[in-house]
Design a protein around this motif. Structure first.
Motif, mmCIF file in Angstrom:
data_model
loop_
_atom_site.group_PDB
_atom_site.id
_atom_site.type_symbol
_atom_site.label_atom_id
_atom_site.label_comp_id
_atom_site.label_asym_id
_atom_site.label_seq_id
_atom_site.Cartn_x
_atom_site.Cartn_y
_atom_site.Cartn_z
ATOM 1 N N ALA A 283 1.363 -1.404 0.146
ATOM 2 C CA ALA A 283 0.090 0.446 -0.469
ATOM 3 C C ALA A 283 0.982 1.290 -0.005
ATOM 4 O O ALA A 283 1.875 1.005 0.395
ATOM 5 N N ASP A 284 0.626 2.114 -0.284
ATOM 6 C CA ASP A 284 1.245 3.493 -1.372
ATOM 7 C C ASP A 284 0.173 4.000 -0.917
ATOM 8 O O ASP A 284 -0.523 4.415 -1.836
ATOM 9 N N SER A 285 0.347 5.329 0.171
ATOM 10 C CA SER A 285 -1.017 6.820 -0.035
ATOM 11 C C SER A 285 -0.132 7.934 -0.532
ATOM 12 O O SER A 285 -1.426 8.655 -0.901
ATOM 13 N N ASN A 286 1.189 7.109 -1.292
ATOM 14 C CA ASN A 286 1.370 8.853 -2.250
ATOM 15 C C ASN A 286 0.780 8.613 -3.951
ATOM 16 O O ASN A 286 1.584 7.500 -4.425
ATOM 17 N N MET A 287 -0.299 9.328 -3.884
ATOM 18 C CA MET A 287 -0.636 9.240 -5.457
ATOM 19 C C MET A 287 0.252 9.391 -6.217
ATOM 20 O O MET A 287 0.388 9.157 -7.478
ATOM 21 N N GLY A 288 1.402 10.386 -6.437
ATOM 22 C CA GLY A 288 2.114 10.512 -7.240
ATOM 23 C C GLY A 288 3.257 9.304 -7.656
ATOM 24 O O GLY A 288 3.938 8.807 -8.864
ATOM 25 N N ALA A 289 2.685 8.559 -6.503
ATOM 26 C CA ALA A 289 3.608 7.013 -7.686
ATOM 27 C C ALA A 289 2.865 6.383 -7.993
ATOM 28 O O ALA A 289 3.635 4.403 -8.513
ATOM 29 N N ALA A 290 1.467 6.341 -8.334
ATOM 30 C CA ALA A 290 0.689 5.814 -9.059
ATOM 31 C C ALA A 290 1.183 5.688 -10.843
ATOM 32 O O ALA A 290 1.759 6.344 -10.948
ATOM 33 N N ARG A 291 1.031 3.999 -10.315
ATOM 34 C CA ARG A 291 1.552 3.445 -12.809
ATOM 35 C C ARG A 291 0.459 2.302 -12.950
ATOM 36 O O ARG A 291 -0.317 2.251 -12.137
ATOM 37 N N PRO A 292 0.285 2.103 -14.151
ATOM 38 C CA PRO A 292 0.113 1.953 -14.727
ATOM 39 C C PRO A 292 -0.189 0.610 -13.698
ATOM 40 O O PRO A 292 1.222 0.349 -13.475
ATOM 41 N N GLY A 293 -0.866 -0.608 -13.649
ATOM 42 C CA GLY A 293 -1.121 -2.068 -13.268
ATOM 43 C C GLY A 293 -1.233 -2.003 -11.562
ATOM 44 O O GLY A 293 -1.870 -2.708 -11.233
ATOM 45 N N ASP A 294 -1.125 -0.621 -10.934
ATOM 46 C CA ASP A 294 -1.729 -0.584 -9.718
ATOM 47 C C ASP A 294 -3.041 -0.788 -9.348
ATOM 48 O O ASP A 294 -4.276 -0.626 -10.422
ATOM 49 N N LEU A 295 -3.338 -0.864 -8.271
ATOM 50 C CA LEU A 295 -4.937 -0.783 -7.804
ATOM 51 C C LEU A 295 -4.695 0.529 -7.037
ATOM 52 O O LEU A 295 -4.160 0.426 -6.456
ATOM 53 N N VAL A 296 -6.095 1.128 -7.165
ATOM 54 C CA VAL A 296 -6.216 2.395 -6.174
ATOM 55 C C VAL A 296 -8.156 2.551 -5.751
ATOM 56 O O VAL A 296 -8.492 2.084 -5.853
ATOM 57 N N VAL A 297 -7.409 2.769 -4.104
ATOM 58 C CA VAL A 297 -8.004 2.599 -2.899
ATOM 59 C C VAL A 297 -8.874 4.563 -3.823
ATOM 60 O O VAL A 297 -7.880 5.098 -2.670
ATOM 61 N N ASN A 337 -8.739 12.624 -3.137
ATOM 62 C CA ASN A 337 -10.439 12.023 -2.544
ATOM 63 C C ASN A 337 -10.004 10.265 -2.880
ATOM 64 O O ASN A 337 -10.233 9.342 -3.190
ATOM 65 N N PHE A 338 -8.353 10.186 -2.887
ATOM 66 C CA PHE A 338 -8.028 8.895 -2.747
ATOM 67 C C PHE A 338 -7.517 8.257 -1.700
ATOM 68 O O PHE A 338 -6.825 9.541 -0.719
ATOM 69 N N ALA A 339 -7.550 7.538 -0.722
ATOM 70 C CA ALA A 339 -6.752 5.984 0.061
ATOM 71 C C ALA A 339 -5.019 6.151 -0.252
ATOM 72 O O ALA A 339 -4.204 6.250 0.725
ATOM 73 N N GLY A 340 -5.125 5.775 -1.180
ATOM 74 C CA GLY A 340 -3.490 5.521 -2.216
ATOM 75 C C GLY A 340 -3.593 4.575 -3.262
ATOM 76 O O GLY A 340 -4.870 4.336 -3.548
ATOM 77 N N VAL A 341 -2.935 4.157 -3.510
ATOM 78 C CA VAL A 341 -2.568 2.506 -4.387
ATOM 79 C C VAL A 341 -2.021 1.236 -3.909
ATOM 80 O O VAL A 341 -1.234 2.375 -2.688
ATOM 81 N N ILE A 342 -2.096 0.535 -4.699
ATOM 82 C CA ILE A 342 -1.652 -0.298 -4.096
ATOM 83 C C ILE A 342 -0.991 -1.301 -5.447
ATOM 84 O O ILE A 342 -1.212 -1.195 -6.440
ATOM 85 N N HIS A 343 0.534 -1.182 -5.331
ATOM 86 C CA HIS A 343 1.602 -1.428 -6.060
ATOM 87 C C HIS A 343 1.074 -3.057 -5.942
ATOM 88 O O HIS A 343 1.776 -4.033 -5.076
ATOM 89 N N PRO A 344 1.317 -3.709 -7.454
ATOM 90 C CA PRO A 344 2.226 -5.802 -7.410
ATOM 91 C C PRO A 344 3.376 -5.787 -6.634
ATOM 92 O O PRO A 344 4.268 -4.758 -5.795
ATOM 93 N N PRO A 345 2.914 -7.300 -5.987
ATOM 94 C CA PRO A 345 4.569 -7.705 -5.192
ATOM 95 C C PRO A 345 5.598 -7.060 -5.906
ATOM 96 O O PRO A 345 6.136 -6.897 -7.054
ATOM 97 N N ALA A 346 6.968 -6.832 -4.908
ATOM 98 C CA ALA A 346 7.630 -5.838 -5.387
ATOM 99 C C ALA A 346 8.632 -6.667 -6.938
ATOM 100 O O ALA A 346 9.106 -6.364 -7.871
ATOM 101 N N ASN A 347 8.482 -8.259 -7.283
ATOM 102 C CA ASN A 347 9.256 -8.609 -8.248
ATOM 103 C C ASN A 347 8.459 -8.620 -9.675
ATOM 104 O O ASN A 347 8.841 -8.928 -10.327
#
Length: 354
Positions: A283-297, A337-347
């Motif tokens: 989980a990442d509350s920094n929306m600046g880190a959002a990228r394709p493939g993430d889930l946005v909450v 209006n966002f809690a943040g994004v969820i990145h895929p696992p590191a690999n």
């Protein structure tokens, strides 16, 4: 094979235990597993009543004391029937019930402690060793097996009481969520704009190219569902249907189809997904880190979508249960209006945008 909310290891019963004790321990294990799986499914009220069945078969009395019987074969047969009933009542873990995340977790902790106490009592009995007949055959006398049989019933009584409490907790939580969460959110609820729903779902399955990247797969699986609409309240004729609010089910389905299978405690409940993601460092509350493939909450953790594009401060998403359909939307990430994004696992991650 049935998926389990949490796997309960079987009890290590020694070979010199009687058939009745072996049957009781096996049936107890099946009952505990069924109860735990009903927790994971958010349906603790549907869990089987093991203690009542033992009493109905006259294997224990009202004080959970083992009833001595000379017909061990009848007892073993009855226990096999009980074990079968426990297994057929196993609900599995695929459910959308609200509140499962916290209530199930708390109840499971108490059940796990009860199971460990029973496992410890069994180990203590094993450490004492067996008695021996004059022919050298090992066995446990009733003075050892009786307390173990009673302990199985007492453990299950505690489990069933905890399940009843969990049922109450989950229902209360569900009532709270139903009063506070928006149903089938639309773009106006979180800002942004919605692409017109100009076509119905294609009706075909998406097959990614052999050389497709993870992000390309995520975008492909999500985009292929555009136009899917509800047929009745919260029902879609697609694999992510749960007959309930389905935005989280859709998002996690897209990830799983793309090869990302994260172990969420409840994949159908946004707060559960967000909390689990935080625990796993995704989980990442920094929306600046959002990228394709993430889930946005979204804010309030009432909604979730799949990020399919990023252009400066703008993200494009594809979301299930967005105005009763799978829709594409765009947002300014500075909207708040966002809690943040969820990145895929590191690999599985792609580089963050600069």
């Amino acid at each position: 094979m049935t998926d389990h909310y949490r796997v309960i290891p079987e009890f290590d019963v020694p070979p010199y235990a009687s058939g009745r004790l072996k049957g009781t321990m096996t049936a107890t294990h099946a009952a505990i597993q069924a109860n735990v799986d009903n927790l994971g499914a958010g349906t603790p009220s549907r869990a089987p009543k093991f203690v009542k069945l033992l009493r109905d078969e006259k294997l224990i009395d009202d004080q959970n004391q083992s009833i001595t019987t000379t017909n061990h074969n009848d007892a073993v047969t009855a226990l096999q029937g009980i074990e079968h009933q426990m297994e057929t009542n196993d609900e599995g873990v695929d459910s959308s019930s609200y509140g499962t995340y916290t209530a199930a977790g708390d109840a499971y902790t108490d059940i796990e402690q009860a199971v460990e106490r029973l496992r410890g009592l069994l180990k203590d009995s094993v450490d004492l060793g067996a008695s021996y007949t004059d022919k050298g055959v090992a066995y446990w006398p009733d003075s050892v097996e009786g307390p173990l049989l009673s302990a199985c019933a007492s453990t299950m009584e505690l489990v069933e009481q905890r399940m009843q409490q969990a049922s109450t907790d989950i229902q209360q939580h569900a009532n709270h969520i139903d009063r506070s969460a928006p149903d089938n959110p639309i773009s106006s609820a979180y800002g942004g704009t919605t692409a017109p729903l100009t076509q119905t779902w294609s009706g075909t399955s998406y097959v990614p190219p052999a050389d497709a990247s993870l992000v390309e797969k995520i975008k492909g699986f999500a985009a292929n569902e555009l136009g899917v609409t509800e047929q009745g309240t919260n029902h879609v004729n697609r694999p992510y249907n749960i007959n309930d609010a389905w935005c989280a089910s859709f998002a996690t389905w897209v990830w799983k189809q793309s090869g990302i299978d994260v172990d969420w405690s409840n994949k159908n409940y946004v707060p559960s997904v967000w909390s689990d993601a935080a625990k796993q460092g995704l989980a990442d509350s920094n929306m600046g880190a959002a990228r394709p493939g993430d889930l946005v909450v979204f804010g309030g953790q009432h909604h979730i979508g799949v990020v399919v594009a990023r252009d400066g401060n703008t993200i494009t998403t594809i979301e299930g249960n967005s105005g009763d359909a799978v829709r594409q939307r765009t947002y300014n990430i500075s909207s708040g209006n966002f809690a943040g994004v969820i990145h895929p696992p590191a690999n599985d991650r792609t580089p963050a945008p600069v």
